[in-house]
Enzyme design. Structure first.
Site, PDB file in Angstrom:
ATOM      1  CG  ASP A  88      -3.412   8.785   5.776  1.00 56.35           C
ATOM      2  OD1 ASP A  88      -3.171  10.005   5.787  1.00 56.35           O
ATOM      3  OD2 ASP A  88      -4.316   8.282   5.097  1.00 56.35           O
TER       4      ASP A  88
ATOM      5  N   GLY B  46      -3.586  15.686  -0.817  1.00 54.24           N
ATOM      6  CA  GLY B  46      -3.205  15.909   0.571  1.00 54.24           C
ATOM      7  C   GLY B  46      -2.229  17.048   0.738  1.00 54.24           C
TER       8      GLY B  46
ATOM      9  CG  ASP C 183      -1.222  10.131  -3.024  1.00 56.04           C
ATOM     10  OD1 ASP C 183      -1.157  11.147  -2.303  1.00 56.04           O
ATOM     11  OD2 ASP C 183      -2.279   9.539  -3.263  1.00 56.04           O
TER      12      ASP C 183
ATOM     13  CE  LYS D 242      -3.242   7.754  -0.249  1.00 55.03           C
ATOM     14  NZ  LYS D 242      -2.612   9.069  -0.172  1.00 55.03           N
ATOM     15  N   GLY D 243      -5.739   6.910   3.701  1.00 48.40           N
ATOM     16  CA  GLY D 243      -7.008   7.231   4.357  1.00 48.40           C
ATOM     17  C   GLY D 243      -7.524   8.542   3.813  1.00 48.40           C
TER      18      GLY D 243
ATOM     19  CD  GLU E  14      -5.569  10.055  -2.498  1.00 43.79           C
ATOM     20  OE1 GLU E  14      -5.587   9.060  -1.745  1.00 43.79           O
ATOM     21  OE2 GLU E  14      -5.391  11.201  -2.087  1.00 43.79           O
TER      22      GLU E  14
END
Length: 102
Positions: free
Chosen positions: A75, A16, A72, A85-86, A93
């Protein structure tokens, strides 16, 4: 980041747009000598490219099956700290996150 990433760390690097900032931090710290023997395991092609372009050591889960920490983005994060997460690359991931001690 300074409290979780250290010399010799086996670091999972997520995906990302915000990961680009992590890579920039790692690049400066690595070049300054404060992150000697760092090994980065990326979760996406783009993260891998950013790491390589920054001159950071890159490996994969075949060579490094247990990571010290994985960083990480999320979202969304609720009041309890639960991350959502998306987007794409989610399977890689999650595998990377499960391979990390922290």
């Amino acid at each position: 980041t300074q409290n979780h990433v250290y010399p010799g760390c086996k670091l999972g690097v997520g995906s990302g747009s915000t990961v680009k900032y992590l890579v920039e931090y790692l690049e400066h710290a690595y070049q300054a000598g404060s992150l000697r023997d760092l090994i980065c395991v990326p979760s996406s092609f783009m993260s891998k490219k950013w790491l390589i372009d920054s001159g950071l050591p890159v490996s994969d889960l075949d060579a490094i099956p247990v990571l010290d920490v994985c960083i990480d983005g999320a979202d969304a994060v609720d009041a309890d700290g639960t991350c959502i997460k998306g987007g794409c690359g989610l399977t890689r991931e999650k595998i990377l996150l499960e391979s990390a001690r922290k």
